[in-house]
Write an enzyme that holds these catalytic residues in place. Structure first.
Site, mmCIF file in Angstrom:
data_model
loop_
_atom_site.group_PDB
_atom_site.id
_atom_site.type_symbol
_atom_site.label_atom_id
_atom_site.label_comp_id
_atom_site.label_asym_id
_atom_site.label_seq_id
_atom_site.Cartn_x
_atom_site.Cartn_y
_atom_site.Cartn_z
ATOM 1 N N GLY A 112 14.489 -9.728 -24.726
ATOM 2 C CA GLY A 112 13.954 -9.621 -23.490
ATOM 3 C C GLY A 112 14.788 -8.903 -22.488
ATOM 4 O O GLY A 112 14.483 -9.103 -21.126
ATOM 5 N N ARG B 43 12.908 -6.462 -18.562
ATOM 6 C CA ARG B 43 12.863 -6.624 -17.054
ATOM 7 C C ARG B 43 13.710 -7.835 -16.779
ATOM 8 O O ARG B 43 14.519 -8.335 -17.585
ATOM 9 C CB ARG B 43 11.747 -6.578 -16.619
ATOM 10 C CG ARG B 43 10.832 -7.709 -17.163
ATOM 11 C CD ARG B 43 9.242 -7.469 -16.720
ATOM 12 N NE ARG B 43 8.234 -8.295 -17.472
ATOM 13 C CZ ARG B 43 7.730 -9.379 -16.902
ATOM 14 N NH1 ARG B 43 8.009 -9.917 -15.866
ATOM 15 N NH2 ARG B 43 6.719 -10.109 -17.800
ATOM 16 N N ASP C 119 8.831 -10.257 -31.485
ATOM 17 C CA ASP C 119 8.823 -11.653 -30.701
ATOM 18 C C ASP C 119 9.927 -12.438 -31.340
ATOM 19 O O ASP C 119 9.970 -12.628 -32.547
ATOM 20 C CB ASP C 119 7.332 -11.920 -31.179
ATOM 21 C CG ASP C 119 7.287 -13.503 -30.389
ATOM 22 O OD1 ASP C 119 8.054 -14.294 -30.468
ATOM 23 O OD2 ASP C 119 6.011 -13.993 -30.380
ATOM 24 N N VAL C 120 10.969 -12.932 -30.512
ATOM 25 C CA VAL C 120 12.119 -13.515 -31.071
ATOM 26 C C VAL C 120 11.766 -14.888 -31.671
ATOM 27 O O VAL C 120 12.776 -15.348 -32.473
ATOM 28 C CB VAL C 120 13.046 -13.983 -29.639
ATOM 29 C CG1 VAL C 120 13.541 -12.535 -29.251
ATOM 30 C CG2 VAL C 120 12.640 -14.833 -28.593
ATOM 31 N N ASN D 120 18.444 -13.633 -24.235
ATOM 32 C CA ASN D 120 18.050 -13.598 -22.996
ATOM 33 C C ASN D 120 16.503 -13.919 -22.993
ATOM 34 O O ASN D 120 15.952 -14.595 -22.130
ATOM 35 C CB ASN D 120 18.463 -12.353 -22.229
ATOM 36 C CG ASN D 120 17.527 -12.294 -21.015
ATOM 37 O OD1 ASN D 120 17.814 -13.054 -19.984
ATOM 38 N ND2 ASN D 120 16.507 -11.519 -21.073
ATOM 39 N N SER E 12 19.798 -22.090 -18.629
ATOM 40 C CA SER E 12 19.063 -22.418 -17.125
ATOM 41 C C SER E 12 19.757 -23.708 -16.865
ATOM 42 O O SER E 12 20.233 -24.626 -17.394
ATOM 43 C CB SER E 12 17.624 -22.650 -17.440
ATOM 44 O OG SER E 12 17.300 -23.352 -16.185
ATOM 45 N N TYR F 30 10.256 -27.032 -21.049
ATOM 46 C CA TYR F 30 11.549 -25.773 -20.825
ATOM 47 C C TYR F 30 12.828 -26.563 -20.724
ATOM 48 O O TYR F 30 13.713 -25.933 -21.270
ATOM 49 C CB TYR F 30 10.934 -25.256 -19.570
ATOM 50 C CG TYR F 30 11.866 -24.106 -19.146
ATOM 51 C CD1 TYR F 30 11.605 -22.882 -19.795
ATOM 52 C CD2 TYR F 30 12.819 -24.184 -18.120
ATOM 53 C CE1 TYR F 30 12.637 -21.770 -19.369
ATOM 54 C CE2 TYR F 30 13.616 -23.354 -17.535
ATOM 55 C CZ TYR F 30 13.656 -22.149 -18.138
ATOM 56 O OH TYR F 30 14.379 -21.064 -17.662
ATOM 57 N N ALA G 72 14.366 -27.551 -24.183
ATOM 58 C CA ALA G 72 14.778 -26.117 -24.933
ATOM 59 C C ALA G 72 16.009 -25.422 -24.390
ATOM 60 O O ALA G 72 16.858 -25.285 -25.043
ATOM 61 C CB ALA G 72 13.388 -25.314 -24.775
ATOM 62 N N LYS G 73 16.064 -25.754 -23.034
ATOM 63 C CA LYS G 73 17.410 -24.977 -22.646
ATOM 64 C C LYS G 73 18.809 -25.798 -22.690
ATOM 65 O O LYS G 73 19.751 -25.546 -22.962
ATOM 66 C CB LYS G 73 17.200 -24.896 -20.859
ATOM 67 C CG LYS G 73 16.243 -23.517 -20.734
ATOM 68 C CD LYS G 73 16.730 -22.269 -21.070
ATOM 69 C CE LYS G 73 15.834 -21.223 -20.744
ATOM 70 N NZ LYS G 73 16.291 -19.749 -21.273
HETATM 71 P P1 NAP Z 1 11.122 -12.396 -17.020
HETATM 72 O O1 NAP Z 1 11.419 -11.531 -15.771
HETATM 73 O O2 NAP Z 1 9.851 -13.041 -17.434
HETATM 74 O O3 NAP Z 1 11.715 -11.527 -17.965
HETATM 75 C C1 NAP Z 1 11.765 -12.083 -19.464
HETATM 76 C C2 NAP Z 1 11.391 -10.954 -20.325
HETATM 77 O O4 NAP Z 1 11.378 -11.406 -21.950
HETATM 78 C C3 NAP Z 1 10.266 -10.039 -20.255
HETATM 79 O O5 NAP Z 1 10.467 -8.680 -20.429
HETATM 80 C C4 NAP Z 1 9.444 -10.615 -21.332
HETATM 81 O O6 NAP Z 1 8.244 -9.700 -21.990
HETATM 82 C C5 NAP Z 1 10.366 -10.854 -22.455
HETATM 83 N N1 NAP Z 1 9.818 -11.893 -23.493
HETATM 84 C C6 NAP Z 1 9.012 -13.044 -23.363
HETATM 85 N N2 NAP Z 1 8.818 -13.620 -24.515
HETATM 86 C C7 NAP Z 1 9.432 -12.849 -25.444
HETATM 87 C C8 NAP Z 1 9.459 -13.031 -26.779
HETATM 88 N N3 NAP Z 1 9.055 -14.082 -27.338
HETATM 89 N N4 NAP Z 1 10.367 -12.052 -27.491
HETATM 90 C C9 NAP Z 1 10.969 -10.900 -26.885
HETATM 91 N N5 NAP Z 1 10.803 -11.041 -25.532
HETATM 92 C C10 NAP Z 1 10.040 -11.707 -24.838
HETATM 93 O O7 NAP Z 1 12.270 -13.695 -16.983
HETATM 94 P P2 NAP Z 1 13.748 -13.950 -16.179
HETATM 95 O O8 NAP Z 1 13.621 -14.554 -15.052
HETATM 96 O O9 NAP Z 1 14.475 -12.611 -16.456
HETATM 97 O O10 NAP Z 1 14.322 -14.741 -17.572
HETATM 98 C C11 NAP Z 1 15.438 -14.422 -18.503
HETATM 99 C C12 NAP Z 1 15.914 -15.404 -19.159
HETATM 100 O O11 NAP Z 1 16.704 -16.262 -18.109
HETATM 101 C C13 NAP Z 1 14.991 -16.444 -19.651
HETATM 102 O O12 NAP Z 1 15.389 -17.006 -20.850
HETATM 103 C C14 NAP Z 1 14.910 -17.643 -18.432
HETATM 104 O O13 NAP Z 1 14.575 -18.990 -19.092
HETATM 105 C C15 NAP Z 1 16.355 -17.563 -18.003
HETATM 106 N N6 NAP Z 1 16.263 -17.947 -16.690
HETATM 107 C C16 NAP Z 1 15.494 -17.431 -15.467
HETATM 108 C C17 NAP Z 1 15.961 -17.905 -14.393
HETATM 109 C C18 NAP Z 1 15.498 -17.343 -13.136
HETATM 110 O O14 NAP Z 1 15.375 -17.827 -12.053
HETATM 111 N N7 NAP Z 1 14.713 -16.097 -13.099
HETATM 112 C C19 NAP Z 1 16.454 -19.073 -14.091
HETATM 113 C C20 NAP Z 1 17.188 -19.774 -15.141
HETATM 114 C C21 NAP Z 1 17.024 -19.067 -16.312
HETATM 115 P P3 NAP Z 1 6.986 -10.149 -21.431
HETATM 116 O O15 NAP Z 1 6.979 -9.804 -20.013
HETATM 117 O O16 NAP Z 1 6.036 -8.717 -21.966
HETATM 118 O O17 NAP Z 1 6.354 -11.283 -21.599
#
Ligand code: NAP
Length: 252
Positions: free
Chosen positions: A12, A15, A64-65, A91, A144, A157, A160-161
């Protein structure tokens, strides 16, 4: 530089937090394999070009992971392109918000598949290769704060975390004796597309920020710096651990 000479694969990585981790890793000397579910998205090429502009090698690989065949092909291709991979960052993750009584089978399955089965599959595939080669390596899981903090609508969610934290400890116990350390970073409220709807809400945003000691959202690179430390040899005696990188949210 903390990661000189290492190759890191970030799932992932196209972005958000994945990009922040990729940027910090490249600045710390790592070559970076960028995984994403859709590598035709312009953001993915943007990350690869950014890393190359820093003088590091980078290439994007689709998978797709949650799908074993795609994960195995991705590692095969990454190994053949880069020769070896030393760091895996699990990630990739998705979050949906659904009240418990309305949650459907397919919503439970998709979130737990990507957020827990994905890291398990990637870790196992990665470890089999590293162990066969007798190399040292490191895994960093991106969890998370919701592993510890209850926020409504996340009965798929959050488990899972929390499961990812248990996966971290259990894989660490089996793999550290073979040379692979495993740790977990639990991000708080980080500014990405996942949280855009909160960042753009004049009602919800101030309510969330009130709960956070630093009074602001985190930036993806603030997760990247901690992930880089965990992945580096500076953390050589650190394994099976999880840390909240949340600006003081869980413990306020
Ligand atoms: P994001 O902006 O949605 O980025 C996630 C990336 O992962 C996207 O590029 C997405 O691709 C890709 N992805 C989704 N499903 C996938 C799959 N099955 N296989 C491969 N790639 C996949 O999310 P983020 O905020 O950066 O989050 C990253 C991680 O941090 C996640 O695990 C999330 O649960 C965790 N997290 C985030 C936050 C927060 O506040 N942002 C807080 C706690 C934890 P597409 O866009 O094409 O779907």
């Amino acid at each position: 530089m903390k990661l000189e000479g290492k190759v890191a694969l970030i799932t992932g990585g196209g972005r958000g937090i994945g990009r922040g981790i990729a940027e910090v890793f490249a600045e710390e000397g790592a070559d970076v394999v960028v995984n994403d579910i859709d590598i035709t998205a312009p953001e993915v090429d943007g990350v690869v070009q950014w890393i190359r502009s820093k003088g590091r090698r980078s290439k994007a690989f689709q998978a797709d992971v949650s799908k074993r065949a795609e994960v195995e092909t991705m590692f095969e291709e990454a190994w053949s392109e880069f020769g070896h991979v030393d760091i895996l960052v699990n990630n990739a993750g998705i979050e949906t918000i659904v009240p418990f009584l309305e949650l459907k089978d397919e919503q439970w399955t998709r979130v737990t598949d990507v957020d827990l089965r994905g890291p398990w599959l990637c870790s196992q595939t990665f470890c089999k290769r590293v162990v066969a080669e007798g190399r040292k390596a490191s895994i960093v899981n991106i969890g998370s704060v919701q592993a510890a903090k209850i926020i409504a609508g996340r009965t798929h969610y959050a488990p899972a975390k929390l499961g990812l934290e248990a996966l971290t400890r259990n894989v660490s116990a089996e793999m550290t004796p073979l040379g692979i350390r495993v740790n977990c970073v639990h991000p708080g409220f980080i500014a990405t597309s996942m949280t855009e709807w909160i960042l753009n809400s004049p009602e919800i945003l101030p309510e969330i920020l009130k709960q956070i000691s630093t009074g602001r959202p985190g930036e993806p690179r603030e997760i990247g710096t901690v992930a880089a430390f965990f992945a580096s040899d500076e953390a050589s005696y650190l394994t099976g651990q999880s840390i909240h990188v949340d600006g003081g949210w869980v413990f306020k």
